[in-house]
Design a protein around this motif. Structure first.
Motif, short mmCIF file in Angstrom:
data_model
loop_
_atom_site.label_atom_id
_atom_site.label_comp_id
_atom_site.label_asym_id
_atom_site.label_seq_id
_atom_site.Cartn_x
_atom_site.Cartn_y
_atom_site.Cartn_z
N ILE A 49 0.84 -1.21 0.00
CA ILE A 49 0.00 0.00 0.00
C ILE A 49 0.87 1.25 0.00
N ILE A 50 1.92 1.24 0.81
CA ILE A 50 2.83 2.39 0.87
C ILE A 50 3.49 2.61 -0.50
N ARG A 51 3.89 1.53 -1.15
CA ARG A 51 4.50 1.64 -2.48
C ARG A 51 3.49 2.20 -3.50
N ALA A 52 2.26 1.74 -3.42
CA ALA A 52 1.22 2.25 -4.34
C ALA A 52 0.99 3.74 -4.10
N ALA A 53 0.93 4.13 -2.84
CA ALA A 53 0.73 5.55 -2.52
C ALA A 53 1.90 6.38 -3.03
N ALA A 54 3.11 5.88 -2.88
CA ALA A 54 4.29 6.59 -3.36
C ALA A 54 4.26 6.72 -4.88
N ALA A 60 3.30 10.10 -9.60
CA ALA A 60 2.60 10.31 -10.87
C ALA A 60 1.80 11.61 -10.87
N GLY A 61 1.79 12.31 -9.75
CA GLY A 61 1.11 13.60 -9.69
C GLY A 61 -0.36 13.53 -9.32
N VAL A 62 -0.80 12.40 -8.80
CA VAL A 62 -2.19 12.26 -8.39
C VAL A 62 -2.41 13.07 -7.11
N MET A 63 -3.52 13.78 -7.05
CA MET A 63 -3.84 14.62 -5.89
C MET A 63 -4.04 13.75 -4.65
N ASP A 64 -3.70 14.31 -3.49
CA ASP A 64 -3.76 13.56 -2.22
C ASP A 64 -5.13 12.94 -1.96
N ASP A 116 -8.69 7.65 7.40
CA ASP A 116 -7.57 8.04 8.26
C ASP A 116 -6.36 7.11 8.07
N ASP A 117 -6.64 5.82 7.95
CA ASP A 117 -5.55 4.87 7.73
C ASP A 117 -4.91 5.09 6.37
N ALA A 118 -5.73 5.38 5.36
CA ALA A 118 -5.21 5.65 4.02
C ALA A 118 -4.32 6.89 4.02
N ARG A 119 -4.76 7.92 4.72
CA ARG A 119 -3.95 9.15 4.80
C ARG A 119 -2.60 8.88 5.47
N THR A 120 -2.63 8.11 6.55
CA THR A 120 -1.39 7.77 7.26
C THR A 120 -0.42 7.04 6.34
N LEU A 121 -0.92 6.05 5.62
CA LEU A 121 -0.06 5.29 4.72
C LEU A 121 0.39 6.14 3.54
N MET A 122 -0.45 7.06 3.08
CA MET A 122 -0.06 7.96 2.00
C MET A 122 1.12 8.83 2.43
N VAL A 123 1.04 9.37 3.65
CA VAL A 123 2.13 10.20 4.17
C VAL A 123 3.41 9.38 4.27
N ARG A 124 3.29 8.15 4.72
CA ARG A 124 4.48 7.29 4.79
C ARG A 124 5.04 7.02 3.41
N GLY A 125 4.15 6.89 2.42
CA GLY A 125 4.60 6.69 1.04
C GLY A 125 5.34 7.87 0.49
N LYS A 126 4.89 9.07 0.88
CA LYS A 126 5.57 10.29 0.42
C LYS A 126 6.98 10.40 1.02
N ARG A 127 7.12 9.93 2.25
CA ARG A 127 8.43 10.02 2.92
C ARG A 127 9.40 8.94 2.46
N HIS A 128 8.84 7.83 2.00
CA HIS A 128 9.65 6.67 1.63
C HIS A 128 10.18 6.85 0.22
N HIS A 129 11.44 6.58 0.03
CA HIS A 129 12.04 6.67 -1.31
C HIS A 129 12.36 5.26 -1.77
#
Length: 87
Positions: free
Chosen positions: A42-47, A52-56, A72-85
């Motif tokens: 999920i984190i990789r998909a969010a990243a 790809a420029g998809v809005m939050d 809320d869980d999706a937002r948390t994982l999305m933020v982790r995806g943004k931080r993860h390289h």
């Protein structure tokens, strides 16, 4: 030893209990591995969606839709995806 011997019976019950303990422990460990892998996916998909420029909010909608997450869980994982390289 005879199978109707109380000592044999007690030892058999103890052995069965130990076997059940280890079996349950292995199953719990496997479940945890599966959950961690799912979270990583999920984190990789969010990243990828973020890259790809998809809005939050759209990312949150998609994570909720395809992984049945709460917003809320999706937002948390999305933020982790943004931080993860990922390389």
């Amino acid at each position: 030893m005879k199978k109707d011997n109380p000592v044999f019976s007690t030892l058999s019950e103890a052995a069965a209990g130990v076997k059940d303990f280890f079996k349950k422990n292995a199953e719990d460990h496997r479940r945890e591995e599966i959950l961690l892998k799912k979270e990583d996916d999920i984190i990789r998909a969010a990243a990828a969606l973020n890259e790809a420029g998809v809005m939050d909010e759209r990312i949150v909608e998609l994570l909720c839709k395809y992984w049945k997450l709460r917003p809320d869980d999706a937002r948390t994982l999305m933020v982790r995806g943004k931080r993860h390289h990922f390389s």
